[in-house]
Design a protein around this motif. Structure first.
Motif, PDB file in Angstrom:
ATOM      1  N   GLU A  14       0.887  -1.258  -0.068  1.00 48.05           N
ATOM      2  CA  GLU A  14      -0.065  -0.087   0.163  1.00 48.05           C
ATOM      3  C   GLU A  14       0.966   1.314   0.172  1.00 48.05           C
ATOM      4  OE1 GLU A  14      -3.004   2.165   3.319  1.00 48.05           O
ATOM      5  OE2 GLU A  14      -3.179  -0.057   2.859  1.00 48.05           O
ATOM      6  N   TYR A  15       1.904   1.043   0.699  1.00 47.90           N
ATOM      7  CA  TYR A  15       2.830   2.310   0.782  1.00 47.90           C
ATOM      8  C   TYR A  15       3.469   2.683  -0.413  1.00 47.90           C
ATOM      9  CZ  TYR A  15       6.477   5.755   2.518  1.00 47.90           C
ATOM     10  OH  TYR A  15       7.225   6.581   2.621  1.00 47.90           O
ATOM     11  N   ALA A  16       3.933   1.710  -1.385  1.00 42.75           N
ATOM     12  CA  ALA A  16       4.639   1.655  -2.469  1.00 42.75           C
ATOM     13  C   ALA A  16       3.614   2.418  -3.455  1.00 42.75           C
ATOM     14  CB  ALA A  16       5.061   0.427  -2.858  1.00 42.75           C
ATOM     15  N   ALA A  22       2.429   9.842  -5.052  1.00 42.71           N
ATOM     16  CA  ALA A  22       2.799  11.033  -4.498  1.00 42.71           C
ATOM     17  C   ALA A  22       4.099  11.699  -5.494  1.00 42.71           C
ATOM     18  CB  ALA A  22       3.446  11.051  -2.927  1.00 42.71           C
ATOM     19  N   TYR A  23       4.981  10.833  -6.009  1.00 44.93           N
ATOM     20  CA  TYR A  23       6.103  11.338  -6.751  1.00 44.93           C
ATOM     21  C   TYR A  23       5.636  11.644  -7.996  1.00 44.93           C
ATOM     22  CZ  TYR A  23       9.391   8.987  -3.416  1.00 44.93           C
ATOM     23  OH  TYR A  23       9.948   8.331  -2.323  1.00 44.93           O
ATOM     24  N   PRO A  27       6.533  18.430  -8.869  1.00 44.32           N
ATOM     25  CA  PRO A  27       6.556  19.635  -9.866  1.00 44.32           C
ATOM     26  C   PRO A  27       7.656  19.861 -10.660  1.00 44.32           C
ATOM     27  CG  PRO A  27       6.348  20.619  -7.844  1.00 44.32           C
ATOM     28  CD  PRO A  27       6.217  19.216  -7.486  1.00 44.32           C
ATOM     29  N   GLN A  28       8.806  19.510 -10.091  1.00 46.15           N
ATOM     30  CA  GLN A  28      10.166  19.505 -10.865  1.00 46.15           C
ATOM     31  C   GLN A  28      10.297  18.556 -11.607  1.00 46.15           C
ATOM     32  OE1 GLN A  28       9.979  19.716  -7.534  1.00 46.15           O
ATOM     33  NE2 GLN A  28      10.622  21.737  -6.861  1.00 46.15           N
ATOM     34  N   ASP A  29      10.464  18.485 -12.638  1.00 48.63           N
ATOM     35  CA  ASP A  29      10.781  17.353 -13.773  1.00 48.63           C
ATOM     36  C   ASP A  29      12.000  16.417 -13.197  1.00 48.63           C
ATOM     37  OD1 ASP A  29       8.620  18.124 -15.375  1.00 48.63           O
ATOM     38  OD2 ASP A  29       9.613  19.044 -16.920  1.00 48.63           O
ATOM     39  N   THR A  34      13.954  11.430 -10.866  1.00 51.81           N
ATOM     40  CA  THR A  34      14.772  10.875  -9.824  1.00 51.81           C
ATOM     41  C   THR A  34      13.981   9.981  -9.043  1.00 51.81           C
ATOM     42  OG1 THR A  34      16.620  12.445 -10.243  1.00 51.81           O
ATOM     43  CG2 THR A  34      16.534  11.057  -8.300  1.00 51.81           C
ATOM     44  N   ALA A  35      13.364  10.399  -8.277  1.00 49.19           N
ATOM     45  CA  ALA A  35      12.192   9.853  -7.397  1.00 49.19           C
ATOM     46  C   ALA A  35      11.520   8.628  -7.880  1.00 49.19           C
ATOM     47  CB  ALA A  35      11.073  10.719  -6.959  1.00 49.19           C
TER      48      ALA A  35
END
Length: 122
Positions: A14-16, A22-23, A27-29, A34-35
């Motif tokens: 569930e967390y994954a 969320a990732y 906003p930053q591409d 990376t995330a």
């Protein structure tokens, strides 16, 4: 309370999914890429190994930290909200052969910004 291996696995799956969602909204591409890349790499072999962390975090390990005599390098961000710096400070107080660094202003993802220094330290 202690978790079972099964409950840790369900929580981790569930967390994954929550992290992925969320990732995708970063906003930053470059940061989003990376995330997402980090998360997908971490999950390539499933979540079973990650769920082991949740299981171990809530159960006794079967040994004392004071019994670990090999060198241990422990880095921790002082602003980590995922794993409390108090946890790191406790481990530092128990490990007899620890070299530690509590890094001001750093969070749980400090390794992304300090990987070169960490590799040199190892």
């Amino acid at each position: 309370p202690p978790r079972t291996k099964e409950s840790s696995l369900a929580i981790t799956k569930e967390y994954a999914d929550e992290l992925r969602s969320a990732y995708q909204h970063i906003p930053q591409d470059d940061r989003r890429a990376t995330a997402m890349s980090d998360l997908e790499e971490a999950l390539k072999q499933g979540v079973e190994h990650t769920s082991q962390d949740g299981f171990l975090e809530t159960n006794l390990w079967g040994f004392d930290l004071t019994s670990i005599h090999v060198p241990v390098l422990l880095w921790h961000g002082e602003d980590d909200t995922d794993v409390s710096p108090a946890c790191a400070k406790f481990m530092i107080s128990q490990l007899p052969n620890v070299k530690s660094e509590l890094i001001p202003g750093e969070t749980h993802s400090l390794l992304r910004r300090h990987w070169g220094k960490a590799i040199k330290a190892v």
